[in-house]
Enzyme design. Sequence first.
Site: not given
Ligand code: TEU
Length: 570
Positions: A38, A343-344, A111, A34, A42, A271, A212
């Site tokens: 804030d 990130h997921d 992305d 950051d 960024d 993805e 995505d």
């Molecule tokens: O994720 C799609 C996805 O299927 C997963 O990894 C999702 O986070 C999981 O099903 C939740 O349990 C992508 C992105 O990486 C994710 O951050 C988004 O939230 C999602 O698509 C929708 O755009």
Amino acid sequence: MSTELQDSATVVAANSDWFTSAVVYQVYPRSFSDSDGDGVGDIRGIIERLDYLHTLGVDVVWLSPVYVSPQNDNGYDISDYRDIDPLFGSLADLDELIAQLHARGMKLIMDLVVNHTSHEHPWFLESRSSLTNPKRDWYWWRAPENGAEPNNWGAAFSGPAWTLDETTGEYYLHLFSPQQPDLNWENPEVRAAVYEMMNWWLDRGVDGFRMDVINYISKDPALPDGRVWGSNRYGDGSAFYISGPRIHEYLQEMHREVFSPRAGALLTVGEMPGVTVDDARLFTDAARDELTMVFQFEHVGLDHDGSKWRPKALDLVDLKQSLGRWQEGLAERGWNSLYWSNHDQPRVVSRFGDDGAYRELSAKMLAGILHTHRGTPFIYQGEELGMTNMAFSTIDEYRDIEAINYFREATDLLGLPEHETLASLAQHNRDNARTPMQWSGYPGAGFTTGEPWIAINPNSARINAAEQVGRDDSVFEFYRRLIALRHSEPIIARGDFRMLLPDDPRVYAFTRSWGEQELLVLGNFGAEPVEPDVDPAWASAALLLGNYPDHTALALRPWELKVLTQTRAM
Ligand code: TEU
């Protein structure tokens, strides 16, 4: 910037199969750095950290969404594809990021979220405005069935996959949240608009896309009911949208319209939740002109039971069986991506390693195993420091729409006790990965001088970049060595892969071979010492890389990793 590093990155980028020896680093901008206090990361913050990424040695940065967005799903809900959300900066900042990365021999992939838009995107606002609007058919609209949803599908973020829009009395489809309506790719105007936008970004200088849920874009237009598993409330529609009927046609069209003029230099990563090895081979076979590689989800689905909220222990045999099958399936044609984290997903050291006494050793072992597979490795920010999961104690500390919706559904609708729901969220919630990057041990972790948008892990006092960069035995320096090895050793980038000891519950073992050279990679997935059952001739081989300071033949100490090398007489 060291010229030695710049030279190696430039050489990598010059060949058409450059991605085989490249390493990608994912930046989740909200949590990276950051610059203006804030509390939200960024683009200028990223620019300030580029020397760090260059020191690490990565070749490509994948930037999670920074486009204009109401931020219902932290930017995976886009309302303007051609501008930057003021939260993250401006187009001028992004141009500078591209220029600064290129100056260091690194690439940028954006992305691309085009299965759905935000419900605030002008396309959707128009589409919902009337039954006859020219953009009506850009999304999936259906009349109610017997006064209810058009089919039984559930959405990924709880509730049904359909929301009734009062304006026209019809439902629209959203596989994720109601704020993320699905685009109708059957409509050629939608596809043309997406390709035009992609070309606009490539013309601006970006080097490709992480795409995505790109295998969700072709749906069976009949939208049949899905199977209802166990006691679930909703049907699982995935059979009708995962790698749907026209998916290869759409990706080949995208390749023609967008990628082909610059194909060799671009990186395109799809993805693809639920993708099979056979489909992945088709998506990534260079001769078919679709994508460079895909993210598959099999190995990150092994430690829970159907729902990610029902965690179970990982069986190492399953992990080897799964990753081994992907190695084999894409050996001749196609190409693998390699990842533990994003990130997921939860933090890998907390997930498959030991984030207590053996945090550093197990983080290095996991890194060493992944990066010596055949495929392109992806590092998620903070993974290179061995960052851990976060212990959230109340639902108010969560920020993720998925976790918050699940909590509400479980406690309000299903009547589960709050403490049980919080316990089931703990291991696999996505906010584990989204706490701020730990740059230093100071308050704010060097991430922000303000109030962070999500709590900083209290272990930042101990686990942080300032402490690790330059400390020879740190997790960071270990990742740095792994990346350098991929750049310098063709056997790591392209050597053949053979899994060993498939039934051993504790040792991960495989060989790589390239000409006369052979590597044996051994990892102990636990704290008990173990004697791996491999050819004893390896005892005299040289150690190419390990996570202990000394080398003791073949026995493996707690969480030990060894990469041994020998030359075979041909
Ligand atoms: O994720 C799609 C996805 O299927 C997963 O990894 C999702 O986070 C999981 O099903 C939740 O349990 C992508 C992105 O990486 C994710 O951050 C988004 O939230 C999602 O698509 C929708 O755009």
